[in-house]
Design a protein around this motif. Structure first.
Motif, PDB file in Angstrom:
ATOM      1  N   GLY A   1      -4.852  -5.383   6.869  1.00  0.00           N
ATOM      2  CA  GLY A   1      -5.184  -4.282   5.975  1.00  0.00           C
ATOM      3  C   GLY A   1      -3.982  -3.423   5.633  1.00  0.00           C
ATOM      4  O   GLY A   1      -3.042  -3.297   6.426  1.00  0.00           O
ATOM      5  N   THR A   2      -4.013  -2.845   4.446  1.00  0.00           N
ATOM      6  CA  THR A   2      -2.974  -1.925   4.016  1.00  0.00           C
ATOM      7  C   THR A   2      -3.647  -0.712   3.370  1.00  0.00           C
ATOM      8  O   THR A   2      -4.599  -0.849   2.607  1.00  0.00           O
ATOM      9  CB  THR A   2      -1.982  -2.602   3.051  1.00  0.00           C
ATOM     10  OG1 THR A   2      -0.907  -1.709   2.747  1.00  0.00           O
ATOM     11  CG2 THR A   2      -2.647  -3.042   1.750  1.00  0.00           C
ATOM     12  N   GLN A   3      -3.150   0.477   3.710  1.00  0.00           N
ATOM     13  CA  GLN A   3      -3.777   1.710   3.247  1.00  0.00           C
ATOM     14  C   GLN A   3      -3.328   2.046   1.831  1.00  0.00           C
ATOM     15  O   GLN A   3      -2.132   2.053   1.531  1.00  0.00           O
ATOM     16  CB  GLN A   3      -3.417   2.872   4.177  1.00  0.00           C
ATOM     17  CG  GLN A   3      -3.951   4.220   3.751  1.00  0.00           C
ATOM     18  CD  GLN A   3      -5.462   4.321   3.908  1.00  0.00           C
ATOM     19  OE1 GLN A   3      -6.012   3.943   4.941  1.00  0.00           O
ATOM     20  NE2 GLN A   3      -6.140   4.843   2.884  1.00  0.00           N
TER      21      GLN A   3
ATOM     22  N   GLY B   1       0.814  -1.196   0.000  1.00  0.00           N
ATOM     23  CA  GLY B   1       0.000   0.000   0.000  1.00  0.00           C
ATOM     24  C   GLY B   1       0.852   1.253   0.000  1.00  0.00           C
ATOM     25  O   GLY B   1       2.073   1.199   0.155  1.00  0.00           O
TER      26      GLY B   1
ATOM     27  N   THR C   1      -3.881   5.240  -0.764  1.00  0.00           N
ATOM     28  CA  THR C   1      -4.384   6.602  -0.885  1.00  0.00           C
ATOM     29  C   THR C   1      -4.062   7.129  -2.277  1.00  0.00           C
ATOM     30  O   THR C   1      -2.901   7.104  -2.697  1.00  0.00           O
ATOM     31  CB  THR C   1      -3.760   7.521   0.172  1.00  0.00           C
ATOM     32  OG1 THR C   1      -4.038   7.006   1.479  1.00  0.00           O
ATOM     33  CG2 THR C   1      -4.340   8.930   0.071  1.00  0.00           C
TER      34      THR C   1
ATOM     35  N   THR D   1      -9.333   5.102  -2.914  1.00  0.00           N
ATOM     36  CA  THR D   1      -8.714   5.277  -1.600  1.00  0.00           C
ATOM     37  C   THR D   1      -9.467   4.489  -0.541  1.00  0.00           C
ATOM     38  O   THR D   1     -10.679   4.632  -0.387  1.00  0.00           O
ATOM     39  CB  THR D   1      -8.699   6.771  -1.217  1.00  0.00           C
ATOM     40  OG1 THR D   1      -7.862   7.483  -2.123  1.00  0.00           O
ATOM     41  CG2 THR D   1      -8.181   6.965   0.201  1.00  0.00           C
ATOM     42  N   ALA D   2      -8.732   3.617   0.160  1.00  0.00           N
ATOM     43  CA  ALA D   2      -9.356   2.733   1.147  1.00  0.00           C
ATOM     44  C   ALA D   2      -8.276   1.908   1.829  1.00  0.00           C
ATOM     45  O   ALA D   2      -7.118   1.896   1.394  1.00  0.00           O
ATOM     46  CB  ALA D   2     -10.362   1.798   0.478  1.00  0.00           C
ATOM     47  N   VAL D   3      -8.678   1.216   2.873  1.00  0.00           N
ATOM     48  CA  VAL D   3      -7.848   0.165   3.434  1.00  0.00           C
ATOM     49  C   VAL D   3      -8.216  -1.121   2.700  1.00  0.00           C
ATOM     50  O   VAL D   3      -9.402  -1.459   2.599  1.00  0.00           O
ATOM     51  CB  VAL D   3      -8.071  -0.003   4.948  1.00  0.00           C
ATOM     52  CG1 VAL D   3      -7.249  -1.164   5.480  1.00  0.00           C
ATOM     53  CG2 VAL D   3      -7.708   1.286   5.682  1.00  0.00           C
ATOM     54  N   TYR D   4      -7.213  -1.800   2.180  1.00  0.00           N
ATOM     55  CA  TYR D   4      -7.428  -3.023   1.409  1.00  0.00           C
ATOM     56  C   TYR D   4      -7.070  -4.233   2.273  1.00  0.00           C
ATOM     57  O   TYR D   4      -5.986  -4.282   2.875  1.00  0.00           O
ATOM     58  CB  TYR D   4      -6.580  -2.996   0.133  1.00  0.00           C
ATOM     59  CG  TYR D   4      -7.159  -2.097  -0.922  1.00  0.00           C
ATOM     60  CD1 TYR D   4      -7.126  -0.713  -0.777  1.00  0.00           C
ATOM     61  CD2 TYR D   4      -7.763  -2.616  -2.061  1.00  0.00           C
ATOM     62  CE1 TYR D   4      -7.677   0.123  -1.731  1.00  0.00           C
ATOM     63  CE2 TYR D   4      -8.309  -1.797  -3.030  1.00  0.00           C
ATOM     64  CZ  TYR D   4      -8.276  -0.416  -2.856  1.00  0.00           C
ATOM     65  OH  TYR D   4      -8.830   0.405  -3.803  1.00  0.00           O
TER      66      TYR D   4
ATOM     67  N   ARG E   1     -12.151  -3.952   0.399  1.00  0.00           N
ATOM     68  CA  ARG E   1     -11.642  -2.641   0.784  1.00  0.00           C
ATOM     69  C   ARG E   1     -12.694  -1.896   1.579  1.00  0.00           C
ATOM     70  O   ARG E   1     -13.890  -2.175   1.461  1.00  0.00           O
ATOM     71  CB  ARG E   1     -11.222  -1.823  -0.441  1.00  0.00           C
ATOM     72  CG  ARG E   1     -12.372  -1.403  -1.351  1.00  0.00           C
ATOM     73  CD  ARG E   1     -11.815  -0.708  -2.591  1.00  0.00           C
ATOM     74  NE  ARG E   1     -12.889  -0.256  -3.472  1.00  0.00           N
ATOM     75  CZ  ARG E   1     -12.682   0.279  -4.676  1.00  0.00           C
ATOM     76  NH1 ARG E   1     -11.428   0.436  -5.146  1.00  0.00           N
ATOM     77  NH2 ARG E   1     -13.696   0.674  -5.407  1.00  0.00           N
TER      78      ARG E   1
END
Length: 123
Positions: free
Chosen positions: A116-118, A9, A120, A91-94, A38
């Protein structure tokens, strides 16, 4: 116990690309379907993509079809999500997920989740 750890991310400009990786440990990851969800701020968690245990079939949300590609390397117990033509709405946490049963488009279809990985995407 299964552990899923995501990598890759970060911050990218609109139109750019990122590749997420998810390494699975524990029970034989290659025997299970995998996927990505996400969650954007203030929104519910949503399905992004899924892949069968063999990698022979893939499934995508309409919002990412044609831009994202899910793949896997069972020898490395790793699942990938190649994301191209990224937009601010991506844009989200995946989250990386491992299949249980039932609908592959719903949260209930998965019983193991990564941290999770951000991602942006700036405009």
């Amino acid at each position: 116990q299964v552990q899923l750890v995501e990598f890759g991310g970060g911050l990218v400009q609109a139109g750019g690309s990122l590749r997420l990786s998810c390494v699975a440990s524990g029970r034989t990851a290659s025997s299970y379907g995998m996927g990505w969800f996400r969650q954007a701020p203030g929104k519910e968690r949503e399905f992004v993509a899924a892949i069968t245990s063999s990698g022979g079939s893939t499934y995508y949300a309409d919002s990412v079809k044609g831009r994202f590609t899910i793949s896997r390397n069972n020898a490395k117990n790793t699942v990938y999500l190649q994301m191209n033509s990224l937009q601010p709405e991506d844009t989200a946490v995946y989250y990386c997920v491992q299949r249980r049963s039932g609908s592959l488009y719903s949260i209930e279809g998965y019983n193991y989740w990564g941290q999770g990985t951000q991602v942006t995407v700036s405009s």
